[in-house]
Design a protein around this motif. Structure first.
Motif, PDB file in Angstrom:
ATOM      1  N   UNK A   1      -7.578  -1.365   7.601  1.00 55.26           N
ATOM      2  CA  UNK A   1      -6.739  -2.457   7.108  1.00 55.26           C
ATOM      3  C   UNK A   1      -5.269  -2.210   7.440  1.00 55.26           C
ATOM      4  N   UNK A   2      -4.834  -0.986   7.300  1.00 54.70           N
ATOM      5  CA  UNK A   2      -3.453  -0.640   7.633  1.00 54.70           C
ATOM      6  C   UNK A   2      -3.216  -0.788   9.136  1.00 54.70           C
TER       7      UNK A   2
ATOM      8  N   UNK B   1      -4.948   2.182  -1.772  1.00 55.36           N
ATOM      9  CA  UNK B   1      -5.381   0.810  -2.059  1.00 55.36           C
ATOM     10  C   UNK B   1      -5.839   0.053  -0.814  1.00 55.36           C
ATOM     11  N   UNK B   2      -5.692   0.640   0.344  1.00 52.72           N
ATOM     12  CA  UNK B   2      -6.120  -0.010   1.588  1.00 52.72           C
ATOM     13  C   UNK B   2      -6.762   1.030   2.491  1.00 52.72           C
TER      14      UNK B   2
ATOM     15  N   UNK C   1       0.812  -1.222   0.000  1.00 50.24           N
ATOM     16  CA  UNK C   1       0.000   0.000   0.000  1.00 50.24           C
ATOM     17  C   UNK C   1       0.840   1.265   0.000  1.00 50.24           C
ATOM     18  N   UNK C   2       2.004   1.245   0.682  1.00 47.85           N
ATOM     19  CA  UNK C   2       2.852   2.438   0.693  1.00 47.85           C
ATOM     20  C   UNK C   2       3.360   2.758  -0.702  1.00 47.85           C
ATOM     21  N   UNK C   3       3.773   1.717  -1.448  1.00 50.08           N
ATOM     22  CA  UNK C   3       4.238   1.940  -2.809  1.00 50.08           C
ATOM     23  C   UNK C   3       3.148   2.517  -3.691  1.00 50.08           C
ATOM     24  N   UNK C   4       1.948   1.971  -3.600  1.00 52.66           N
ATOM     25  CA  UNK C   4       0.824   2.484  -4.385  1.00 52.66           C
ATOM     26  C   UNK C   4       0.480   3.904  -3.986  1.00 52.66           C
ATOM     27  N   UNK C   5       0.586   4.192  -2.688  1.00 52.67           N
ATOM     28  CA  UNK C   5       0.221   5.506  -2.176  1.00 52.67           C
ATOM     29  C   UNK C   5       1.170   6.582  -2.678  1.00 52.67           C
ATOM     30  N   UNK C   6       2.480   6.359  -2.519  1.00 54.91           N
ATOM     31  CA  UNK C   6       3.440   7.420  -2.832  1.00 54.91           C
ATOM     32  C   UNK C   6       3.894   7.428  -4.292  1.00 54.91           C
ATOM     33  N   UNK C   7       3.773   6.296  -4.992  1.00 54.52           N
ATOM     34  CA  UNK C   7       4.162   6.276  -6.392  1.00 54.52           C
ATOM     35  C   UNK C   7       3.016   6.673  -7.311  1.00 54.52           C
TER      36      UNK C   7
ATOM     37  N   UNK D   1      -2.724   7.277   6.435  1.00 54.01           N
ATOM     38  CA  UNK D   1      -2.046   6.296   5.571  1.00 54.01           C
ATOM     39  C   UNK D   1      -0.523   6.417   5.610  1.00 54.01           C
ATOM     40  N   UNK D   2      -0.011   7.634   5.754  1.00 53.24           N
ATOM     41  CA  UNK D   2       1.441   7.813   5.733  1.00 53.24           C
ATOM     42  C   UNK D   2       2.110   7.286   6.996  1.00 53.24           C
ATOM     43  N   UNK D   3       1.393   7.301   8.127  1.00 50.46           N
ATOM     44  CA  UNK D   3       2.014   6.810   9.357  1.00 50.46           C
ATOM     45  C   UNK D   3       1.692   5.342   9.638  1.00 50.46           C
ATOM     46  N   UNK D   4       0.615   4.827   9.016  1.00 54.18           N
ATOM     47  CA  UNK D   4       0.230   3.444   9.255  1.00 54.18           C
ATOM     48  C   UNK D   4       0.824   2.479   8.237  1.00 54.18           C
ATOM     49  N   UNK D   5       1.248   2.973   7.085  1.00 51.56           N
ATOM     50  CA  UNK D   5       1.761   2.096   6.043  1.00 51.56           C
ATOM     51  C   UNK D   5       3.284   2.006   6.107  1.00 51.56           C
ATOM     52  N   UNK D   6       3.815   0.972   5.463  1.00 53.33           N
ATOM     53  CA  UNK D   6       5.265   0.802   5.416  1.00 53.33           C
ATOM     54  C   UNK D   6       5.859   0.408   6.756  1.00 53.33           C
TER      55      UNK D   6
END
Length: 336
Positions: A184-185, A179-180, A168-174, A244-249
């Motif tokens: 879910x994260x 996507x989640x 999800x991090x890749x989809x989010x920042x790229x 999303x930025x703090x929960x992903x990756x």
């Protein structure tokens, strides 16, 4: 005089030892480890076992082969640091990673980063971070066979493992695609490395360390908050990016368990403020610019900056009086 024992400083008696602290860290890592194994299945379990056993074996071989210690001596001084290193390296691996990659990361972390610099407490960077970055750079991508979807569905049944193109991090920042969901994260039912997906499990482990007074809650909170807020600012103050930025990756895993390493963080309060704010800035800026996870690289970079921080920000001794500069002293003498 026969009972007199000579030893190096510091001469402090306390119930907490390196071994007890490392055991606490192992306990704190268990929730995220168990969740990762449940979500990603047998592959995750095998990867974790290989990584932990590999790190333990690396330290055992070094001390028996190069330091000429027998097993009894090794066991007497074993402090569980290699177990923590092995757990962290395993948690930073995708479930389908080739079996030899965590082993290489283990031996690099323990032999090169830790033991060559003198052992526990003398490493200049976090061993687990260095091991993870080493295999990432050496093999191009740690997830040689791709990331996988969790095998636990919403109703708790098992399904076939599906290879996923990105996290999800890749989809989010790229691609700017969410996507989640945030739930879910938070729970961790998303593709990713074994121990980084479940923010809930990582927070539970972090709170355990706070209660046990192993870490100071201020530092991971600063790192996570700065990363999230700066990401929001970079994205045009769109606050839908914050969670999303703090929960992903790997932000939660890195902020709670790796960035707070005693050996590789500054010695003062203000030094730590600078350190963790800088970590947040570097992580947010690099994520937004290259669209990939950079937590490991940010921590590794700031580990190298810690000696500079400690050089210029140091505790002021009790009763210290700042001496006037030479020019002022000269002016006073001339005035007399």
């Amino acid at each position: 005089m026969e009972k007199l024992v000579l030893s190096g400083s510091p001469h402090i008696k306390a119930p907490r030892t390196t071994k007890s602290i490392m055991i606490d860290v192992c306990v704190a890592l268990l929730p995220a480890t168990v969740v990762g194994i449940v979500f990603f299945g047998l592959n995750a379990l095998i990867t974790m076992i290989i990584s932990v056993v590999g790190a333990f074996a690396a330290e055992l071989i070094w001390k028996m082969a190069f330091m000429r210690k027998n097993f009894r001596q090794f066991a007497a001084e074993f402090d569980f640091t290699s177990i923590v290193t092995g757990m962290l390296i395993g948690m930073n691996m995708p479930p389908l990673v080739d079996w030899y990659i965590p082993l290489i990361a283990d031996f690099f972390a323990v032999w090169i980063v830790k033991m060559l610099f003198g052992g526990t407490g003398r490493n200049i960077v976090n061993p687990a971070i260095a091991g993870r970055v080493f295999v990432f750079l050496s093999f191009g991508i740690v997830a040689a066979n791709g990331f996988v979807e969790p095998i636990v569905t919403g109703n708790g049944t098992f399904t076939d493992v599906v290879v996923a193109g990105s996290t999800p991090l890749g989809s989010l920042f790229m691609n700017g695609e969410f996507t989640a969901t945030n739930m879910q994260l938070f729970l961790g039912t998303v593709p990713g490395c074994i121990g980084e997906t479940s923010a809930l499990a990582l927070i539970v482990g972090g709170l355990y360390l706070v209660v046990r007074r192993v870490i100071d809650i201020r530092w991971p909170v600063i790192y996570i908050a700065v990363t999230g807020l700066l990401t929001v600012a970079i994205k045009g103050f769109d606050f839908t990016w914050f969670l999303p930025s703090i929960l992903s990756g790997g932000l939660m895993l890195g902020a709670i368990f790796m960035a707070t390493d005693y050996v590789t963080t500054p010695n003062t309060t203000w030094g730590n403020v600078i350190y963790f704010v800088a970590l947040g800035v570097i992580t947010a800026v690099l994520r937004c610019n290259n669209g990939t996870e950079v937590v490991s690289f940010a921590i590794l970079l700031m580990n190298l900056v810690v000696p500079i921080i400690d050089k210029y920000i140091f505790p002021r001794p009790f009763g210290h009086v700042k001496q006037p500069k030479a020019k002022k002293q000269k002016a006073v003498k001339e005035g007399e």
